[in-house]
Design an enzyme around this catalytic site. Sequence first.
Site, PDB file in Angstrom:
ATOM      1  N   ASN A 176      15.178   2.821  10.058  1.00 14.21           N
ATOM      2  CA  ASN A 176      14.458   2.081  11.091  1.00 14.21           C
ATOM      3  C   ASN A 176      15.146   1.880  12.526  1.00 14.21           C
ATOM      4  OD1 ASN A 176      11.977   0.726  12.411  1.00 14.21           O
ATOM      5  ND2 ASN A 176      12.327  -1.269  10.950  1.00 14.21           N
ATOM      6  N   GLU A 195      14.177   7.993  10.282  1.00 12.76           N
ATOM      7  CA  GLU A 195      13.724   7.024  11.143  1.00 12.76           C
ATOM      8  C   GLU A 195      15.063   6.745  12.188  1.00 12.76           C
ATOM      9  OE1 GLU A 195      10.296   4.550  12.363  1.00 12.76           O
ATOM     10  OE2 GLU A 195      10.794   4.034  10.174  1.00 12.76           O
ATOM     11  N   ASP A 205      11.843   9.219   2.873  1.00 15.14           N
ATOM     12  CA  ASP A 205      10.421   8.351   3.014  1.00 15.14           C
ATOM     13  C   ASP A 205       9.258   8.933   2.784  1.00 15.14           C
ATOM     14  OD1 ASP A 205       8.461   6.250   3.748  1.00 15.14           O
ATOM     15  OD2 ASP A 205       9.487   5.616   5.442  1.00 15.14           O
ATOM     16  N   HIS A 225      13.676  -0.837   4.499  1.00  9.32           N
ATOM     17  CA  HIS A 225      13.871  -0.195   3.372  1.00  9.32           C
ATOM     18  C   HIS A 225      15.070  -0.275   2.728  1.00  9.32           C
ATOM     19  CE1 HIS A 225      10.537   2.898   4.120  1.00  9.32           C
ATOM     20  NE2 HIS A 225      10.672   2.450   5.200  1.00  9.32           N
TER      21      HIS A 225
END
Length: 267
Positions: free
Chosen positions: A10, A36, A152, A256
């Site tokens: 993220n 990400e 993911d 996550h």
Amino acid sequence: MFKLTSLNLNGIRSAASKGLEAWVAKTRPDCICVQEIKAQAADMQDRFEQLAGLRGYFHFAEKKGYSGVGIYTRHTPSDVIAGYGSPEFDAEGRYLELRFDTPARKLSIVSAYFPSGSSGEERQLAKYRFLAEFHPHLMRSKAEREFILCGDINIAHQQIDLKNWRSNQKNSGFLPDERAWMTKLLHISDEGGGLVDVYRQLQPTATDTAYTWWSNRGQAYANNVGWRLDYHLASPSLAATAKTADVFKAQKFSDHAPLTVDYDFTL
């Protein structure tokens, strides 16, 4: 042993500010597959090209601050493949494959970031297009080489893979068609299957300890109202060497948690 970690960051700059590099230095994975990244090549230069002594390889999205995947590794790959041949989704930076081929074996480690459909119908339809494209790619790969895909997946496959499955049956990530895609991929005898969900192979009944993602809304993380969205999907020969699987929750790097599997093989 080969220690392999998968983590949706993220944002690599955000994860780094929360102690990611020190944790990687302490746990010493052979490879860490990240998703990400939310960065471009210029953002990585002289800062994130290496992580705790591991060399990084990346597939960036064309759009700034969006998506992007990478693999940090102790071992030098024989080939690096960014993208899987999709004009639509390669532009979003969703697939990176490192090959570690020898005369005796063809072996790949893949970092992948499946689209999310949670923002609305348009992105859900894009997610279905990705799944339709990506399945044949996985089947071709399975026929040609051994591989472990980390990433993911943005799908909770079974009821035990999320806390509130009853109330999420009409939400992206737990829709019937998404779950059916996973079921087919993991089916032992279906010609369109044959891959192994390594975590579930090792921990077939785990529930609360299996979650790898928590919403930022409310107290989802504090109350462990989570989803299992991050996977190791492996060809059977490599899955058979998996010894332990662990979701690390003692320190929070993003929304996550890292999923680490120890495999009994070496590159």
